[in-house]
Motif scaffolding. Structure first.
Motif, PDB file in Angstrom:
ATOM      1  N   TYR A 139     -73.109 -43.062  29.839  1.00  5.15           N
ATOM      2  CA  TYR A 139     -72.395 -42.063  30.633  1.00  5.15           C
ATOM      3  C   TYR A 139     -71.287 -41.384  29.835  1.00  5.15           C
ATOM      4  CZ  TYR A 139     -74.783 -42.644  35.063  1.00  5.15           C
ATOM      5  OH  TYR A 139     -75.730 -42.623  36.053  1.00  5.15           O
ATOM      6  N   MET A 140     -70.643 -42.148  28.942  1.00  4.25           N
ATOM      7  CA  MET A 140     -69.661 -41.516  28.059  1.00  4.25           C
ATOM      8  C   MET A 140     -70.376 -40.521  27.143  1.00  4.25           C
ATOM      9  SD  MET A 140     -66.488 -42.534  28.562  1.00  4.25           S
ATOM     10  CE  MET A 140     -65.504 -42.699  27.094  1.00  4.25           C
ATOM     11  N   GLY A 141     -71.599 -40.874  26.737  1.00  5.07           N
ATOM     12  CA  GLY A 141     -72.394 -39.956  25.924  1.00  5.07           C
ATOM     13  C   GLY A 141     -72.771 -38.712  26.690  1.00  5.07           C
ATOM     14  N   ILE A 142     -73.151 -38.887  27.969  1.00  7.44           N
ATOM     15  CA  ILE A 142     -73.511 -37.740  28.800  1.00  7.44           C
ATOM     16  C   ILE A 142     -72.292 -36.855  29.055  1.00  7.44           C
ATOM     17  CG2 ILE A 142     -74.314 -37.007  31.077  1.00  7.44           C
ATOM     18  CD1 ILE A 142     -76.069 -39.566  31.081  1.00  7.44           C
ATOM     19  N   GLY A 143     -71.149 -37.514  29.411  1.00  8.01           N
ATOM     20  CA  GLY A 143     -69.917 -36.750  29.601  1.00  8.01           C
ATOM     21  C   GLY A 143     -69.508 -36.048  28.328  1.00  8.01           C
ATOM     22  N   GLY A 144     -69.639 -36.767  27.214  1.00  6.41           N
ATOM     23  CA  GLY A 144     -69.326 -36.169  25.923  1.00  6.41           C
ATOM     24  C   GLY A 144     -70.264 -35.033  25.576  1.00  6.41           C
ATOM     25  N   MET A 145     -71.529 -35.155  26.004  1.00  8.09           N
ATOM     26  CA  MET A 145     -72.509 -34.106  25.731  1.00  8.09           C
ATOM     27  C   MET A 145     -72.119 -32.818  26.445  1.00  8.09           C
ATOM     28  SD  MET A 145     -76.581 -33.973  26.658  1.00  8.09           S
ATOM     29  CE  MET A 145     -76.235 -33.835  28.407  1.00  8.09           C
ATOM     30  N   VAL A 146     -71.687 -32.936  27.700  1.00  6.16           N
ATOM     31  CA  VAL A 146     -71.300 -31.749  28.460  1.00  6.16           C
ATOM     32  C   VAL A 146     -70.107 -31.070  27.804  1.00  6.16           C
ATOM     33  CG1 VAL A 146     -70.452 -30.899  30.678  1.00  6.16           C
ATOM     34  CG2 VAL A 146     -72.214 -32.675  30.614  1.00  6.16           C
ATOM     35  N   ILE A 147     -69.112 -31.892  27.418  1.00  2.19           N
ATOM     36  CA  ILE A 147     -67.925 -31.332  26.768  1.00  2.19           C
ATOM     37  C   ILE A 147     -68.276 -30.822  25.373  1.00  2.19           C
ATOM     38  CG2 ILE A 147     -65.600 -31.844  25.942  1.00  2.19           C
ATOM     39  CD1 ILE A 147     -65.333 -33.867  28.189  1.00  2.19           C
ATOM     40  N   ALA A 148     -69.146 -31.572  24.664  1.00  8.10           N
ATOM     41  CA  ALA A 148     -69.534 -31.165  23.304  1.00  8.10           C
ATOM     42  C   ALA A 148     -70.357 -29.881  23.308  1.00  8.10           C
ATOM     43  CB  ALA A 148     -70.333 -32.284  22.630  1.00  8.10           C
ATOM     44  N   LEU A 149     -70.984 -29.562  24.443  1.00 13.41           N
ATOM     45  CA  LEU A 149     -71.735 -28.313  24.536  1.00 13.41           C
ATOM     46  C   LEU A 149     -70.808 -27.110  24.377  1.00 13.41           C
ATOM     47  CD1 LEU A 149     -74.516 -27.067  25.089  1.00 13.41           C
ATOM     48  CD2 LEU A 149     -73.969 -27.103  27.532  1.00 13.41           C
ATOM     49  N   ALA A 150     -69.532 -27.308  24.756  1.00 15.05           N
ATOM     50  CA  ALA A 150     -68.561 -26.217  24.658  1.00 15.05           C
ATOM     51  C   ALA A 150     -68.329 -25.771  23.222  1.00 15.05           C
ATOM     52  CB  ALA A 150     -67.249 -26.620  25.333  1.00 15.05           C
ATOM     53  N   PRO A 151     -67.965 -26.696  22.300  1.00 17.81           N
ATOM     54  CA  PRO A 151     -67.826 -26.244  20.910  1.00 17.81           C
ATOM     55  C   PRO A 151     -69.148 -25.832  20.282  1.00 17.81           C
ATOM     56  CG  PRO A 151     -67.467 -28.614  21.076  1.00 17.81           C
ATOM     57  CD  PRO A 151     -67.503 -28.077  22.467  1.00 17.81           C
ATOM     58  N   SER A 152     -70.266 -26.268  20.867  1.00 16.39           N
ATOM     59  CA  SER A 152     -71.566 -25.808  20.388  1.00 16.39           C
ATOM     60  C   SER A 152     -71.726 -24.320  20.655  1.00 16.39           C
ATOM     61  CB  SER A 152     -72.699 -26.562  21.085  1.00 16.39           C
ATOM     62  OG  SER A 152     -72.569 -27.942  20.934  1.00 16.39           O
ATOM     63  N   LEU A 153     -71.355 -23.906  21.850  1.00 15.37           N
ATOM     64  CA  LEU A 153     -71.536 -22.520  22.259  1.00 15.37           C
ATOM     65  C   LEU A 153     -70.325 -21.647  21.946  1.00 15.37           C
ATOM     66  CD1 LEU A 153     -73.119 -23.162  25.789  1.00 15.37           C
ATOM     67  CD2 LEU A 153     -74.314 -22.692  23.641  1.00 15.37           C
ATOM     68  N   GLY A 154     -69.136 -22.285  21.855  1.00 12.55           N
ATOM     69  CA  GLY A 154     -67.888 -21.547  21.747  1.00 12.55           C
ATOM     70  C   GLY A 154     -67.841 -20.496  20.653  1.00 12.55           C
ATOM     71  N   PRO A 155     -68.034 -20.870  19.379  1.00 12.79           N
ATOM     72  CA  PRO A 155     -67.938 -19.869  18.314  1.00 12.79           C
ATOM     73  C   PRO A 155     -68.945 -18.725  18.471  1.00 12.79           C
ATOM     74  CG  PRO A 155     -67.812 -22.085  17.406  1.00 12.79           C
ATOM     75  CD  PRO A 155     -68.195 -22.230  18.841  1.00 12.79           C
ATOM     76  N   THR A 156     -70.190 -19.067  18.858  1.00 19.09           N
ATOM     77  CA  THR A 156     -71.204 -18.025  19.047  1.00 19.09           C
ATOM     78  C   THR A 156     -70.858 -17.152  20.247  1.00 19.09           C
ATOM     79  OG1 THR A 156     -72.877 -19.516  18.155  1.00 19.09           O
ATOM     80  CG2 THR A 156     -73.656 -17.588  19.357  1.00 19.09           C
ATOM     81  N   TYR A 157     -70.504 -17.795  21.334  1.00 22.41           N
ATOM     82  CA  TYR A 157     -70.116 -17.089  22.558  1.00 22.41           C
ATOM     83  C   TYR A 157     -68.943 -16.146  22.295  1.00 22.41           C
ATOM     84  CZ  TYR A 157     -67.836 -16.669  27.182  1.00 22.41           C
ATOM     85  OH  TYR A 157     -67.209 -16.211  28.320  1.00 22.41           O
ATOM     86  N   GLY A 158     -67.902 -16.681  21.651  1.00 19.93           N
ATOM     87  CA  GLY A 158     -66.735 -15.855  21.344  1.00 19.93           C
ATOM     88  C   GLY A 158     -67.050 -14.749  20.364  1.00 19.93           C
ATOM     89  N   GLY A 159     -67.895 -15.057  19.370  1.00 22.63           N
ATOM     90  CA  GLY A 159     -68.240 -14.054  18.366  1.00 22.63           C
ATOM     91  C   GLY A 159     -69.020 -12.890  18.934  1.00 22.63           C
ATOM     92  N   VAL A 160     -70.045 -13.191  19.740  1.00 23.51           N
ATOM     93  CA  VAL A 160     -70.883 -12.127  20.320  1.00 23.51           C
ATOM     94  C   VAL A 160     -70.071 -11.244  21.249  1.00 23.51           C
ATOM     95  CG1 VAL A 160     -72.821 -11.693  21.880  1.00 23.51           C
ATOM     96  CG2 VAL A 160     -73.033 -13.434  20.106  1.00 23.51           C
ATOM     97  N   SER A 304     -70.147 -15.337  12.023  1.00 20.67           N
ATOM     98  CA  SER A 304     -69.188 -16.427  11.868  1.00 20.67           C
ATOM     99  C   SER A 304     -69.317 -17.442  12.999  1.00 20.67           C
ATOM    100  CB  SER A 304     -67.761 -15.868  11.828  1.00 20.67           C
ATOM    101  OG  SER A 304     -67.612 -14.942  10.783  1.00 20.67           O
ATOM    102  N   GLY A 305     -69.624 -16.955  14.199  1.00 18.80           N
ATOM    103  CA  GLY A 305     -69.791 -17.856  15.323  1.00 18.80           C
ATOM    104  C   GLY A 305     -71.125 -18.570  15.311  1.00 18.80           C
ATOM    105  N   ILE A 306     -72.207 -17.832  15.058  1.00 21.02           N
ATOM    106  CA  ILE A 306     -73.553 -18.410  15.051  1.00 21.02           C
ATOM    107  C   ILE A 306     -73.701 -19.455  13.953  1.00 21.02           C
ATOM    108  CG2 ILE A 306     -75.996 -17.864  14.640  1.00 21.02           C
ATOM    109  CD1 ILE A 306     -75.535 -15.191  15.991  1.00 21.02           C
ATOM    110  N   MET A 307     -72.945 -19.302  12.891  1.00 24.12           N
ATOM    111  CA  MET A 307     -73.006 -20.200  11.736  1.00 24.12           C
ATOM    112  C   MET A 307     -72.822 -21.672  12.124  1.00 24.12           C
ATOM    113  SD  MET A 307     -70.606 -19.757   8.377  1.00 24.12           S
ATOM    114  CE  MET A 307     -69.099 -20.069   9.327  1.00 24.12           C
ATOM    115  N   LEU A 308     -72.011 -21.938  13.158  1.00 28.86           N
ATOM    116  CA  LEU A 308     -71.724 -23.313  13.565  1.00 28.86           C
ATOM    117  C   LEU A 308     -72.577 -23.776  14.738  1.00 28.86           C
ATOM    118  CD1 LEU A 308     -67.804 -23.246  13.412  1.00 28.86           C
ATOM    119  CD2 LEU A 308     -69.441 -23.683  11.572  1.00 28.86           C
ATOM    120  N   LEU A 309     -73.414 -22.891  15.261  1.00 28.41           N
ATOM    121  CA  LEU A 309     -74.138 -23.195  16.497  1.00 28.41           C
ATOM    122  C   LEU A 309     -75.099 -24.364  16.346  1.00 28.41           C
ATOM    123  CD1 LEU A 309     -74.856 -22.503  19.415  1.00 28.41           C
ATOM    124  CD2 LEU A 309     -76.494 -20.822  18.546  1.00 28.41           C
TER     125      LEU A 309
END
Length: 463
Positions: A139-160, A304-309
């Motif tokens: 469950y910590m992994g699942i909770g972490g996955m939801v939160i970790a999805l944010a930095p996954s999408l963040g740079p690309t989302y912000g860049g686009v 720059s954002g997609i680079m980290l996706l």
């Protein structure tokens, strides 16, 4: 905490979803803003050292809020805490989206920091209290996955959005997601313990926050005046004195802000140090790499954002799986696997620093985030499992405070080093600043590897 064979109710799952959703929105905006810095520097006519406070000050206030999470969770009903977390999020988002200048934008970000600082520790406390121990890793992994999805999408989302639309829409598009998560959490959040009226340790809180602020200001001054400046060493000395004051106040107090007892167990302290260092590295990378791509490689905001996706998405997928490894095996297996990937990535950034391209940066970041997935949440879960139930809130507060502060410090250090390596003509001179950041990250990672093997020796000694 539930018995190991007791199923997790739908109410608890939905409560965790709501808490994780609001935390997700806070982290998404945070990581989205990193790629907007060159745009904001131009629009508001400000320097890199100034604009980075959008991240540094945000994470510092998140850390300050989380540092009193143990007190807040003991003093108030969980539902009321989450109500304020959601309300502050909405106010902060609207303030930022409508900001006519940099100061109002910063104020909006600080209001959002209060929200994230309340939501993240409450999510972890809910998991540790409501989920059976044998399922906590998952469950910590699942909770972490939801939160970790944010930095996954963040740079690309912000860049686009920044390149094709407007950076202000970063806030407007996230607002409905945060609102839905808030309503779900309010409907289903539960708690085992009842609140109690306890005094707040003001002196301890003020000394701790001023110490953390002094370190951040010292590092920021280093970026402006240099690492040999008295304005760097002076604030650093003040921070050391304030930390000593905080420790003495906590030791002599009947109502400590954070129980000092948790620091007497190596099986808690060691994973805490690991957690801090890999978060420090990760946030310094997410600050450096998009700016490196724009300022040095002359790439656009979207690239720059997609680079980290890819790296962030892989980390998001892996976290529940690595959490199950902790449930099924000893902590040694995921931590050692993670150490291999972490050291491979950081040493490669150091060796190939002069030959970095968008593709190579993306590949090395993937390697780092694979290692991050094996170590990050498992360090937290393992450490909290070693504490008695009455100290979990204190341990949770310490972990999350240092997580956010590591991000704040990582961003400040990276900004200072990068700024010192940029010439007056705006061009990077021999990649000096970035080279120093990569070397510092490699040294930090080497310490992580030593600590990972150290915790295993200590673990065997205790058992």
């Amino acid at each position: 905490m539930q018995k190991d064979n007791q199923p997790v109710s739908l109410h608890v799952k939905l409560a965790i979803l709501g808490l994780a959703g609001l935390a997700f929105c806070g982290v998404l905006i945070e990581t989205s803003m990193n790629v907007t810095f060159p745009t904001l520097m131009q629009q508001f006519s400000i320097s890199l050292n100034k604009v980075q406070w959008l991240t540094t000050a945000y994470l510092l206030l998140v850390a300050a809020t989380i540092s009193i999470a143990a007190f807040i969770e003991k003093r108030f009903v969980f539902k009321k805490i989450f109500f304020w977390a959601g309300l502050l999020f909405i106010i902060g988002v609207i303030c930022s989206a409508l900001a006519p200048n940099f100061l109002i934008l910063l104020i909006g970000r600080l209001i959002q920091a209060l929200s994230t600082g309340l939501a993240i520790p409450l999510l972890i406390t809910e998991i540790m209290q409501q989920i059976p121990q044998k399922k906590q890793g998952s469950y910590m992994g699942i909770g972490g996955m939801v939160i970790a999805l944010a930095p996954s999408l963040g740079p690309t989302y912000g860049g686009v959005i920044t390149q094709d639309l407007s950076w202000r829409l970063i806030f407007w598009f996230v607002l409905p997601i945060g609102l839905i998560a808030w309503l779900i959490g309010l409907s289903f959040i539960e708690q085992k313990s009842s609140p109690s009226k306890i005094p707040f340790a003001w002196k301890q809180f003020i000394s701790l926050i001023l110490a953390l602020l002094s370190i951040t200001v010292a590092v920021n001054n280093a970026g402006i005046y240099g690492w040999t400046s008295i304005k760097f060493y002076g604030f650093l000395l003040i921070a050391v004195i304030l930390l000593i004051v905080f420790i003495k106040l906590s030791t002599n107090s009947r109502q400590a802000l954070i129980s000092i007892l948790i620091f007497k167990k190596w099986e808690f302290v060691c994973p805490l140090l690991i957690y801090f260092l890999i978060q420090f590295i990760q946030l310094s990378l997410t600050f450096l790499l998009p700016n490196y791509a724009q300022l040095i490689l002359k790439k656009g905001v979207t690239i720059s954002g997609i680079m980290l996706l890819c790296g962030s998405l892989i980390s998001t997928i892996l976290q529940p799986l690595t959490g199950r490894m902790l449930d099924s095996f000893s902590v040694k297996i995921p931590l050692v696997i993670g150490a291999f990937f972490l050291i491979t990535s950081t040493i490669s950034f150091t060796i190939f620093k002069r030959y970095l391209s968008v593709f190579l940066i993306a590949a090395l970041y993937v390697i780092y985030m694979i290692g991050f997935s094996f170590v990050f949440n498992n360090s937290l879960t393992y450490a909290l499992q070693k504490l008695p139930l009455k100290l979990i809130s204190d341990g949770n507060a310490v972990f999350n405070t240092l997580q956010q502060y590591a991000g704040s410090l990582g961003t400040s250090v990276a900004s200072a080093l990068l700024a010192n390596g940029i010439g007056t003509d705006g061009k990077q001179s021999n990649y000096t600043g970035s080279r120093h950041i990569f070397i510092l990250n490699f040294i930090s990672c080497a310490i992580v590897v030593i600590l990972i093997f150290s915790i295993q020796r200590k673990k065997n000694k205790y058992n």
